[in-house]
Enzyme design. Structure first.
Site, short mmCIF file in Angstrom:
data_model
loop_
_atom_site.label_atom_id
_atom_site.label_comp_id
_atom_site.label_asym_id
_atom_site.label_seq_id
_atom_site.Cartn_x
_atom_site.Cartn_y
_atom_site.Cartn_z
N THR A 169 1.17 1.58 4.13
CA THR A 169 2.15 1.30 5.41
C THR A 169 3.08 0.49 5.15
OG1 THR A 169 0.59 -0.41 6.18
CG2 THR A 169 0.28 1.89 7.02
N THR A 214 1.65 -8.69 -7.08
CA THR A 214 2.67 -9.13 -8.26
C THR A 214 1.44 -9.79 -9.27
OG1 THR A 214 2.89 -11.06 -7.37
CG2 THR A 214 4.71 -9.26 -7.17
N LEU A 215 0.28 -10.23 -8.68
CA LEU A 215 -0.77 -10.86 -9.40
C LEU A 215 -1.87 -10.21 -9.87
CD1 LEU A 215 -0.31 -14.49 -7.69
CD2 LEU A 215 0.91 -13.77 -9.77
N GLY A 216 -2.42 -9.17 -9.01
CA GLY A 216 -3.67 -8.68 -9.48
C GLY A 216 -3.95 -7.78 -8.11
N TYR A 262 10.50 -8.91 17.54
CA TYR A 262 10.82 -7.97 16.61
C TYR A 262 12.09 -7.45 17.31
CZ TYR A 262 6.19 -6.45 14.94
OH TYR A 262 5.15 -6.25 14.28
#
Lengths: 683, 648
Positions: free
Chosen positions: B241, B372-374, B568
């Site tokens: 999503t 990005t790390l795991g 929003y």
């Protein structure tokens, strides 16, 4: 050949007539009362709540910003400071009321119909303004050449159903009996002249201005030049008010702000002789109601036409795009006072200059201004004694007219007969008799004691300075090519880069005299080059600028046009280096320069009267302060004689044949000059 | 023969399209069966109230896969066997749009808008006001439509770049995988406008080369080890999503890209009723987590608008925020323990204590790391007993300024209900357009009477008024007391109570226009200025870019904090006459984001940075901040195995 000239003039006239509408014409056909009572139903700024003047004052007094400033004021109780702030606000506030607008419209209408033959307004500009007012808060920014224009914008907006502006005015106007109150109720708000370091006053004023902009309750009108130009030349803009007006945009409190430059031009300025006297040191009469009535004899005179040119609305958002980073306001609550970064200050300065330049470009140049340019280039004795040949003058004026058109100036040239009628209109300055034109000098020397030679100089100076002010109305068209012509004349160089450095130098020295948009030196230079090329004066190549035989007339005209400025500056530099003390006050400085100049004029060593003008003298001081050759401590000036001398030396071509490789060095700052001279002595 | 609703299949306006199809899918279904057990009935009732009538699909989904993980067979699995997300998602979901295949908007024979399917409360209903609203707001009408590519053309998909050695070893582990074109395309995008638009036009760029479905933590450990060994790029995929281009495959990536789909790791492993925590596998989607916990009488209270499809791991990786954070907190408040598999090994804390003073919290390296790390595999979350009572409410304010002032006061007194949101005038009107056809003359008469009372009697300008929607939760007595307190505050700001129904419809609207959003945190003092400036900037940019009809440019204050709020922004425009609407859209969005940052807004409140907002990271967190993040990445993943290139 002459006929053909007349024909081409007609075309231009037609074009101009299309653009401008005489708004007095309709006024002359209807009754004044009927006009004053017309239905007034303007379309306001869409976001604007209908707020009264008391709401405005309340919002200012209760603002977080003012509360913060009040809390900072020490020495007296908070209540006392608040009381003081309320007092300041009362003194300042406008009290705009429709009833008084009608009264104002009624009076102004009567006066204007008397003074002017026509008041021309560009309808297209008005339409754009009407549109702009509905979209964002609008700032009206007229130039200020006469007291007469104080209410002209309100008068026009009333006539065309556009919301009436609130107008920033000097406090002296408020103290006029009855009139002050009428102005206040016509939308004027009053600002003290010397605010200095009065923090509370600054705070109240800036919050008041910002609240007007923020709520968009009325368009705001102010003179970015700060005051009425005594010389009819644009004045270097003042930034205080500009800063306050733009801040709501910088802080994101409004989406956008629209600036509308307005150029007001006169055929003949009502207070022309007063201005000249004021420049020569005769103090201006204090604004008073009785004075106003006394001045009513001015109503007997004919002042020709007035042009009000509403410029294209400028979006502050678009102007500032890429110039500033608004996020610098993110880390401090926006209600708290914050010193703007240099980036913001530069941007405000730039916008202010841009507006004044736009005003200049929008103003109309009258034939009289062109004639003034030419008259001033004749030897002074010719003017005062035998007079200038009418035929030669008109022919040269037509030549100049073509040059103005080449330089994209806006001309107001109604018909072929305009030159004699304009001379007739200005009968207080020149008279035209037996094919010759002479300067009119006040007073009759025969009836009184003979004037002393010094008094004679001043008398001539008064007449010359009037002429100068009309010349000044056309100056903005010629300044850039004129500076290039001067650079060519002084350096005798054909190298583009060398000319550019000298151009920059002159531009820098004269930045208090003429309006140059900061940071646009190379555009100005390019513009000057292309204009000179367009009129056939020079030939341009990649590296060189060559003077053409056919261009000598143009170049010599331009160079002579600026010569009085060079002469004046040099004289004052010389005075500062040789005669003056190291430390002096303005009060000592002005008469001393005047004395020296008078002596030199009498001895025939000085050919310009313009140095006698206090405006020129002050401009030189400001320029030297900017160039850091003079420093100001309170009321005293301290001069660095060596630095002044160096600047003067460059101006008078001691250093014309300099090796190319060092030429780049003498661009702008005095520090560079020192280095330059070192190199020169090495050579 | 139905006309397809232009916004859906024919994309008159890219924005409308996105808005509306999201609408369809995000409103969970209305219950038709009351035959479930008592407990379940309560649960269903509650959920239907909360998420604007969400329930689990009663008809049951085909293609549900039973989860199995040999390695963890001994653990208690308290969850039921019914699952929302199958391995082959395309069996129940749109391949080129949001949500379920069977739910969409159509124009029926009479030219009225209708919502299909059976899953949602709005399903099968006629929405008479919508067409007129569309036409008057955007100038969108039935004559102009652009059909979408109906089915995926597999030949448009590049053949996979496979790392044979990796594949061979992967096979030996027995973990399911696929390099089928549909599977790969499905995992190549999130729900940014440009991503969906490209799919609808049949344009397919770089897609993952392989999809793997680990069943448990140990499967992930094996996959990561193999990826490191064979230098394969891994991209974790949860609910899909994302609205930050986080799932876009970096086109410059030359290695084989493996999409690690966590959807089969979807069990609640244990519930600790004494400490009120639950240990859950990170692939579980929001609606399943809530439903399963409800069966035991608990809830997490974490309800982001995407909760039907978004996963727990995704919430952690993006620092998600839920609608009811005022009671339950945002994800960083809810998480007690995280287990993440990285190229350097598994990171987790040694205990589940509620607070630690052990240097900077390592959880904060994980939360917001955006894959990005795991891979986050298991999470211990706080749970709460299900609230006994819920009540919607709404307040009408004469203008937006008064509404914001009221929200500020509510936050100052720290008495915000579970949710409090403020819609501007444009959204209020949109909400009205989505009102289904009323059944009786009496109801419509009543509606007319209400309108008369507010606009004529109370003097509210229908073009300026705005509405706050409220949701109260707790025990009955406290809810009623709380409600009174909030209404009393609202009255001070000129607010009029406008009934439960309006409130409920307001929350429904959330799902309706949830597609494109720019979400940010602001200081209160800035809210009004920002709302005005950003909306105006959007309108001006659209005009400059040649959009023929004025765009819909609207905003909503959705969360209040002690020191600020979350707003929003939505915008939609009719792209008729534009040669490259997506580009125009991106330019406008870019301008809007710049405007927000210039006005003191943050880069993102809860959607994360992804690749869409990367360019503003340095100015947002400073160069030193970037260096800190960079050095963590360099240590944890020196070979950039987790190479989705988000964030940095």
């Amino acid at each position: 050949e002459l006929k053909q000239n007349v024909y081409s003039i007609k075309n231009v006239v037609l074009k101009d007539e299309e653009e401008f509408t005489d708004i007095l014409e309709e006024r002359r056909c209807t009754t004044d009362l009927g006009y004053a009572l017309r239905t007034f139903n303007p379309q306001p700024y869409k976001g604007a709540p209908s707020s009264s003047t008391s709401d405005l004052k309340k919002a200012v007094l209760e603002s977080q910003y003012l509360r913060y400033i009040i809390a900072l004021e020490t020495g007296s109780s908070v209540e006392k400071v608040r009381q003081e702030a309320r007092g300041i606000l009362e003194e300042m506030s406008h009290n705009l009321q429709l009833g008084f607008i009608r009264l104002m419209a009624y009076t102004v209408n009567k006066v204007f119909k008397r003074l002017f033959r026509s008041i021309y307004v560009n309808m297209e500009g008005l339409n754009m303004l009407q549109q702009a007012i509905q979209e964002s808060p609008v700032i009206l920014m007229p130039n200020h050449r006469s007291y007469v224009d104080f209410l002209i914008v309100s008068f026009i907006l009333f006539t065309y159903d556009i919301p009436i502006p609130v107008i920033a005015a000097g406090i002296p106007l408020a103290s006029m009996k009855v009139v002050g109150e009428i102005l206040r109720r016509s939308g004027a708000f009053f600002i003290r002249r010397a605010i200095g370091s009065d923090k509370l006053y600054w705070a109240v004023l800036s919050e008041y201005v910002r609240t007007i902009v923020r709520t968009g309750c009325a368009p705001l009108e102010f003179y970015v030049e700060g005051f009425r130009s005594r010389t009819l030349k644009s004045v270097v803009p003042k930034l205080g008010m500009m800063d306050m007006v733009l801040e709501p945009y910088f802080k994101g409190e409004v989406f956008d702000i629209t600036l509308v430059p307005i150029s007001i031009s006169y055929d003949r300025v009502v207070e022309e002789s007063l201005l000249a006297l004021e420049l020569l040191g005769v103090p201006k009469p204090k604004e008073s109601t009785t004075g106003l009535f006394k001045a009513s004899r001015v109503l007997q005179e004919d002042y020709g036409c007035m042009h009000v040119n509403f410029g294209r609305p400028l979006s502050v958002r678009q102007l500032c795009e890429g110039k500033i980073n608004r996020s610098e306001y993110n880390l401090i609550p926006r209600d708290l006072p914050q010193r703007p970064s240099t980036e913001i200050q530069d941007c405000v300065n730039w916008v202010a200059h841009l507006i004044v330049r736009t005003q200049e470009e929008g103003s109309l140049i009258s034939p009289w201004s062109l004639m003034a340019c030419l008259l001033l280039q004749a030897p002074i004795t010719t003017l005062t004694e035998e007079g200038l040949q009418w035929h030669g003058l008109t022919e040269k004026t037509l030549w100049l007219r073509k040059l103005v058109l080449d330089f994209r100036g806006r001309l107001n040239w109604p018909d072929s007969d305009v030159m004699s009628s304009t001379v007739a209109l200005h009968h207080s300055i020149v008279h035209h008799k037996a094919g010759r034109v002479c300067l009119v000098q006040d007073g009759d020397p025969a009836s009184q004691d003979p004037l002393s030679p010094e008094e004679g100089v001043m008398r001539t100076a008064a007449a010359v300075l009037m002429l100068v002010s009309y010349r000044n109305q056309a100056l903005h068209v010629f300044v850039r090519p004129g500076i290039l012509a001067t650079a060519i004349h002084i350096t005798k160089s054909t190298q583009k880069d060398e000319l550019f450095s000298f151009f920059c130098f002159l531009r820098d020295v004269f930045a208090n005299e003429f309006i140059f948009i900061p940071g646009r030196a190379s555009q100005d230079f390019d513009e000057a080059c292309s204009l000179l090329q367009k009129c056939g004066a020079v030939h341009m190549s990649e590296q060189e600028v060559t003077v053409l035989e056919t261009g000598l007339e143009v170049l010599s005209f331009l160079q002579k046009l600026l010569q009085p400025f060079l002469d004046s500056y040099q004289l004052i530099f010389r005075y500062l280096c040789e005669n003056g003390a190291h430390v002096f006050t303005e009060k000592q400085f002005l008469p001393a320069v005047q004395n020296l100049a008078t002596k030199l004029i009498l001895s025939g060593d000085l050919h310009t009267f313009e140095v006698l003008s206090s405006d020129t003298q002050k401009n030189v001081l400001s320029a030297l302060r900017r160039l850091e050759a003079v420093t100001k401590l309170r009321n005293e000036y301290k001069v660095n004689k060596a630095a002044v001398r160096r600047t003067g030396d460059i101006l008078c071509k001691i250093i014309c044949d300099i090796p190319v490789k060092i030429k780049l060095l003498f661009c702008v700052r005095l520090e560079n000059f020192v280095l330059f001279f070192t190199l020169l002595s090495l050579k | 023969m139905c006309h397809t609703f232009p916004a859906l299949t024919s994309d008159r306006s890219s924005r409308i399209c996105s808005l509306l199809y999201k609408h369809g899918s995000s409103m969970a279904s209305n219950s038709s069966g009351s035959d479930s057990s008592d407990r379940q009935r309560i649960a269903q009732q509650r959920l239907s109230v909360i998420a604007g009538h969400l329930q689990r699909p009663v008809e049951g989904n085909s293609g549900i896969l039973a989860a199995e993980c040999k390695a963890q067979g001994d653990k208690l699995d308290v969850s039921s066997e019914r699952r929302t997300v199958p391995r082959r998602r395309q069996e129940i979901m749109k391949w080129n749009g949001w949500g379920y295949s069977d739910s969409k908007f159509l124009y029926n024979k009479k030219g009225q808008a209708e919502f299909t399917g059976k899953r949602y409360r709005l399903s099968g209903m006629i929405i008479p006001g919508l067409r007129e609203w569309m036409e008057s707001t955007f100038g969108a009408n039935l004559q102009h439509k652009t059909p979408a590519a109906p089915i995926l053309n597999s030949s448009a998909v590049q053949p996979p770049t496979l790392n044979e050695a990796f594949l061979k070893e992967l096979k030996s582990t027995g973990i399911p995988f696929s390099h089928d074109a549909e599977d790969r395309v499905f995992r190549s995008h999130g729900h940014c406008l440009h991503e969906i638009f490209a799919l609808r036009e049949g344009k397919i760029g770089r897609v993952p080369d392989l999809v793997v479905w680990p069943n448990c933590h140990n499967d992930v450990v094996k996959i990561v080890e193999l990826a490191c060994k064979h230098n394969v790029c891994l991209m974790p995929y949860g609910g899909g999503t994302s609205v930050s281009s986080a799932l876009e495959c970096p086109p410059e990536e030359t290695r084989s890209i493996v999409s690690l789909d966590t959807s089969q790791m979807n069990r609640i492993l244990w519930i600790d009723e004494k400490n009120l925590t639950a240990h859950v596998e990170a692939g579980i989607v929001g609606q399943d987590l809530e439903r399963l916990l409800n069966e035991s009488g608990y809830c997490t209270g974490h309800e982001p608008d995407s909760m039907e499809f978004s996963s727990l791991g995704g919430w952690v990786a993006t620092r998600a925020s839920g609608m009811k954070k005022n009671i339950y907190g945002n994800i960083e408040d809810l998480v007690v323990h995280i287990k993440m598999v990285t190229p350097q090994g598994v990171i987790e804390k040694s205990c589940q204590g509620p607070r630690m003073s052990t240097g900077p919290d390592v959880h904060h390296f994980i939360m917001g790391s955006e894959g990005t790390l795991g891979v986050v595999t298991e999470v211990t979350m706080k749970i709460r007993p299900m609230p006994e009572y819920q009540k919607y409410g709404s307040v009408v304010f004469p203008n937006f300024e008064m509404g914001v002032a009221c929200l500020r006061e509510v936050a100052r007194q720290r008495c915000a209900p579970a949710s409090i949101r403020l819609m501007d005038n444009e959204q209020f009107k949109f909400g009205h357009a989505l009102k289904p056809q009323v059944s009786s003359i009496f109801t419509s008469f009543l509606d007319g009477l209400k309108k008369f009372y507010i606009t004529k009697f109370k003097g509210f300008d229908p073009n300026r008024l705005c509405v706050a929607t409220l949701l109260f939760e707790g025990d009955r007595e406290k809810v009623l007391q709380h409600e009174k307190q909030v209404y009393d505050i609202a009255a001070k700001f000129g607010g009029l109570a406008a009934g439960e129904d309006n409130g409920q419809r307001g929350y429904m609207l959330t799902f309706v226009i949830a597609y494109l959003r720019v979400v940010l945190g602001f200081k209160y003092t800035l809210v009004l200025d920002i709302c005005r400036n950003v909306k105006a900037r959007i309108v001006r940019e659209c005009k400059d870019k040649g959009v023929q009809f004025p765009p819909l440019s609207t905003c909503r204050v959705t969360q209040t904090y002690d020191a600020g709020a979350c707003v929003y922004f939505y915008f939609a425009f009719n792209y008729r006459g534009l040669s490259d609407p997506v580009h125009v859209y991106e330019q406008v969005e870019h301008a809007a984001r710049e405007e927000i940052l210039a006005n003191g807004g943050s880069l993102s409140h809860h959607h994360g940075v992804g690749k869409l907002r990367k360019e503003w990271m340095r100015e947002t967190i400073s160069s030193v901040g970037m260096g800190m993040l960079r050095s963590v990445k360099d240590y944890v993943d020196p070979n950039n195995i987790f190479g989705n290139r988000n964030l940095l």
